[in-house]
Design a protein around this motif. Structure first.
Motif, short mmCIF file in Angstrom:
data_model
loop_
_atom_site.label_atom_id
_atom_site.label_comp_id
_atom_site.label_asym_id
_atom_site.label_seq_id
_atom_site.Cartn_x
_atom_site.Cartn_y
_atom_site.Cartn_z
N VAL A 158 -1.39 -3.09 -3.33
CA VAL A 158 -1.59 -2.02 -4.31
C VAL A 158 -0.80 -0.79 -3.86
CG1 VAL A 158 -3.28 -0.34 -5.17
CG2 VAL A 158 -3.84 -2.77 -5.17
N ASP A 159 0.08 -0.31 -4.72
CA ASP A 159 0.92 0.82 -4.32
C ASP A 159 0.66 2.09 -5.14
OD1 ASP A 159 2.02 -0.44 -6.51
OD2 ASP A 159 4.01 -0.73 -5.64
N MET A 160 -0.31 2.03 -6.05
CA MET A 160 -0.69 3.26 -6.78
C MET A 160 -2.14 3.14 -7.23
SD MET A 160 0.20 6.26 -7.74
CE MET A 160 1.98 6.25 -7.54
N VAL A 161 -2.87 4.25 -7.09
CA VAL A 161 -4.26 4.30 -7.59
C VAL A 161 -4.33 5.42 -8.61
CG1 VAL A 161 -6.70 4.60 -7.01
CG2 VAL A 161 -5.13 3.59 -5.32
N PHE A 184 -10.44 2.31 0.73
CA PHE A 184 -9.91 0.95 0.90
C PHE A 184 -8.67 0.91 1.81
CE2 PHE A 184 -12.36 0.75 -3.05
CZ PHE A 184 -13.17 -0.36 -2.78
N SER A 185 -8.35 2.07 2.43
CA SER A 185 -7.20 2.16 3.34
C SER A 185 -5.93 1.58 2.70
CB SER A 185 -7.48 1.42 4.66
OG SER A 185 -8.65 1.91 5.24
N LEU A 186 -5.66 1.99 1.47
CA LEU A 186 -4.49 1.47 0.76
C LEU A 186 -3.25 2.28 1.10
CD1 LEU A 186 -6.21 1.08 -2.74
CD2 LEU A 186 -5.70 -0.74 -1.09
N LYS A 187 -2.11 1.58 1.21
CA LYS A 187 -0.84 2.26 1.43
C LYS A 187 -0.26 2.55 0.04
CE LYS A 187 3.16 1.75 4.48
NZ LYS A 187 4.25 1.88 3.51
N ALA A 188 -0.82 3.58 -0.60
CA ALA A 188 -0.53 3.79 -2.02
C ALA A 188 -0.53 5.27 -2.37
CB ALA A 188 -1.59 3.07 -2.86
N ALA A 219 -5.85 0.78 -11.88
CA ALA A 219 -6.14 1.75 -12.95
C ALA A 219 -7.65 1.73 -13.22
CB ALA A 219 -5.36 1.39 -14.21
N ILE A 220 -8.29 2.83 -12.90
CA ILE A 220 -9.76 2.88 -12.92
C ILE A 220 -10.22 3.92 -13.94
CG2 ILE A 220 -11.81 3.41 -11.49
CD1 ILE A 220 -10.02 2.75 -9.02
N GLY A 221 -11.31 3.62 -14.63
CA GLY A 221 -12.00 4.64 -15.43
C GLY A 221 -13.36 4.85 -14.79
N SER A 222 -13.67 6.06 -14.40
CA SER A 222 -14.95 6.30 -13.71
C SER A 222 -15.54 7.62 -14.17
CB SER A 222 -14.73 6.32 -12.20
OG SER A 222 -15.97 6.42 -11.54
N GLU A 223 -16.83 7.62 -14.41
CA GLU A 223 -17.44 8.79 -15.06
C GLU A 223 -18.87 9.03 -14.61
OE1 GLU A 223 -15.58 11.31 -16.57
OE2 GLU A 223 -14.72 9.66 -17.72
#
Ligand code: ACO
Length: 329
Positions: free
Chosen positions: A78-81, A103-107, A140-144
């Motif tokens: 995963v390279d973008m959040v 998640f320790s992502l390189k993003a 790509a997350i939707g959170s509310e």
């Protein structure tokens, strides 16, 4: 012959807080009742974040659900959040950076604000990143956590909203799968009909407001019915399809009457529509990915199905898309 690079959704996950408020629960502390709420909106329950549960926690839980479904390695590369939200934990840093860190992502990581259609907007950004080659794998997350912004003394808005999150992974898929059309729009003239500000005077009637959702329900209703019709037709046309080619309609879950009006206009039977508003109320950016997850769990989506997504919200904004499901993990 070079193949066209097309982006698609390859993994999903969702989360809703454990705490549930039914319409009857609400009627114990505000002047409302189950009959009014359910006949006008279709809402029966909503999930409400705990006091110590914020948008970042909900987003992380949705991604953990994705890992539970596909294995921890689903996040490899995963390279973008992108987190679409109207209720970030803070003005800054972004909620997306909190997810990246968990998640320790390189993003890279950023939040996106486009009201309820925010997740579809995030899908469009992810699509552009993937199809241009800028990114390979976008979360790509939707959170509310919208209930934290609600004025519980305002029965006309308080009964409508709930909390939740949905996470999707967007990456390149092979033909015939992937995103086939994307319609995005805004009309800032209507911004006064639905907003939340920290402090100030109401744009509508000059009253002092603190930090809560302010809505002219009738204007939003009219706008929603109109734009759901026009944008879905545009999205179907842009995809080169007809209504009859749509396997499943996954609209923003704000109000059952709005959903039914759009469905009827498209000539779709009831079994082709996903409805979760009864269980969750309107959880804004989370509503479509959460509904998608439900549909997958219910065995209602199979590879090759054409899905029609549509959303509307504050801004005023709207977004609609057709995608062919599949090419998945
Ligand atoms: N319980 C009981 N009575 C209520 C309640 C309630 N919770 N809320 C309002 N009422 C009363 C009103 O005070 C009014 O009483 P009155 O006639 O004595 O003045 C009466 O019910 C009728 O109110 P209306 O506003 O006419 O009700 P309407 O049929 O328009 O339904 C609703 C209201 C459900 C809010 C509708 O307008 C709607 O769904 N609008 C769209 C809202 C929406 O989708 N918003 C989300 C946008 S997405 C985003 O970006 C967040």
């Amino acid at each position: 012959m070079t193949k066209t690079l097309r982006a698609g959704i390859t993994a999903i996950g969702a989360y809703a807080p454990a705490k549930v408020l039914t319409n009857d629960d609400l009627s114990k502390f505000m002047d409302t009742n189950d009959e009014w709420i359910s006949t006008r909106t279709g809402i029966r329950r909503r999930h409400v974040a705990a006091d110590d549960e914020f948008t970042s926690n909900l987003a992380v839980s949705a991604v953990l659900d994705m890992q539970r479904r596909y294995g921890e390695e689903v996040l490899e590369g995963v390279d973008m959040v992108i987190v679409a939200t109207n209720t970030p934990d803070a003005y800054f840093p972004s909620t997306a950076a909190m997810v990246q860190n968990y998640f320790s992502l390189k993003a890279g990581a950023f939040d996106l604000l486009a009201a309820c259609p925010g997740w579809v907007y995030a899908l469009s950004v992810a699509q552009a990143y993937v199809e241009s080659g800028i990114c390979k794998k976008v979360l790509a997350i939707g959170s509310e956590a919208l209930t934290k912004l609600i004025d519980w003394n305002d029965r006309s808005t308080a009964v409508l909203f709930g909390d939740g999150a949905g996470a999707t992974l967007v990456e390149a898929v092979e033909e015939p799968f992937g995103i086939k059309s994307m319609i995005l729009g805004a009309d800032g003239e209507g911004g006064k009909y639905l907003y939340a500000r920290a402090t100030g005077k109401s744009l509508l009637d000059g009253t002092e407001i603190t930090d809560h959702v302010y809505m002219n329900g009738r204007e939003v209703f009219k706008f929603a019915v109109r734009v759901m019709n026009t944008s879905t037709i545009e999205a179907i046309e842009q995809a080169g399809l007809n209504s009859a080619d749509i396997s499943l309609f996954v609209p923003h879950q704000a109000n059952l009457r709005i959903i039914s009006a759009a469905r009827e206009r498209l000539g779709l039977p009831e079994e082709k529509v996903v409805v979760t508003v009864d269980e969750y109320g309107n959880n804004s950016t989370a509503s479509i990915p959460l509904a998608l997850t439900h549909a997958v769990d219910g065995g209602r989506i199979k590879s090759g199905d054409n899905l029609l997504l549509v959303s509307f919200g504050a801004g005023l904004t709207w977004a609609a898309s057709v995608l062919t499901w599949g090419g998945t993990k």
